[in-house]
Enzyme design. Sequence first.
Site: not given
Length: 417
Positions: A58, A60, A119, A124, A193, A198
């Site tokens: 969300c 970058r 963190f 990711q 969502g 969410g």
Amino acid sequence: MERYNISKHSTFYAVGLSYKKADAKTRGLFSLTDTGKANLLLQAKNEGIDGLIVTSTCNRTELYGFAQHPFQLIKLLCEHSHGTVDEFEKVAYVYKNQDAIGHLFKVGTGLDSQILGDFEIISQIKQSFSNSKENGLANPFLERLTNSVIQASKKIKNETKLSSGATSVSFASVQYILRNVANVSEKNILLFGTGKIGRNTCENLVKHTKNNQITLINRTKDKAEKIAGKFDLVVKDYADLPSEIRKADILIVATGAQNPTISKELIFPNKELLILDLSVPANVADDVADLDNVTLVPLDLLSQLTNETLQNRKQYIPQAEAIIEQIKQEFISWLETRKFAPTIKALNKKLKSLKDAEIDYQRKKLSDFNEEQAEILSNRIIQKITTHFANHLKDSGSSSSDSIEFIQQVFQLEKDF
């Protein structure tokens, strides 16, 4: 990077955009779905790129990879997102080689996060590397670098308080509600969502609002039901979204849709409604904010909320930077060894060819020649010799190039490695 023998391309780049210069709408243009990432990696491989990691969150979207020119990576990003090169250039950054390495360390350890010490990004990055590996785009350099960043992240988390306290976009959204909505436990809350953000938001809502009137809606109903079962919440069908919005006092939108899912037409004009949009790209149409009865809170506003927790975290930045520097230098030391890896490999090959020739000669000459023992003994000697040479080159510093050339000459090593 050519001298390190890690890629056929000359430079390691980090190209991307983040919350620092790009607002949520612009970031949304360049956000990548899972399918978009997979297609980008496939095209990169087809175009001859041999090392690439792609991240899209969300806050970058970034590509870390090897190329002759950064435009190769920028072009890939634009072709698989909704952004253009012109739009990218207005808000983008490009780092190369050591600066690109340093940037990944800062991102992966939460120092470059919109909420300091967040963190979530490291998981990711792990997933992004895994995707690259599955597609044959994770060379030894990227694997070692990713593991080093993961190591730094763990060490900072364990040895500092940079991540102390509950602070995230999902937590910030609930804090906003608690500060701005009276009698929140009596309000009808609709969460649309149930992806990662969410789910986290739902947990924070249940924990902090003491509200049992929370309704969940997700395009895939079974995902919402799994979360609802954990907290004994109500789940409605996606088709019920319009009617549930009209009942709601608070609407939290955290979907992964690429286009707005909440429009003016879905809002009841005579009822006060607080909407928090946690999605990238934004999932609430811009004109919804024009309604007199609606208060629309975008993601960037929530991310900018500062509190005592964030202020306390800042004092641990120097300690975190020291840890990063230590592990980064260990990585650089490993990288330096890559300069002479082909020479050691060629030396090992040459010594083994000499060994094979000598064993063949002795086999023919001696009737009781023990070939198995000869193999074991000679292989151990070769290993010790190559280890000595490797240690010498590692310790020779700036003179390693001269040492490499000397070894090549003495052992008549082939130079096409």
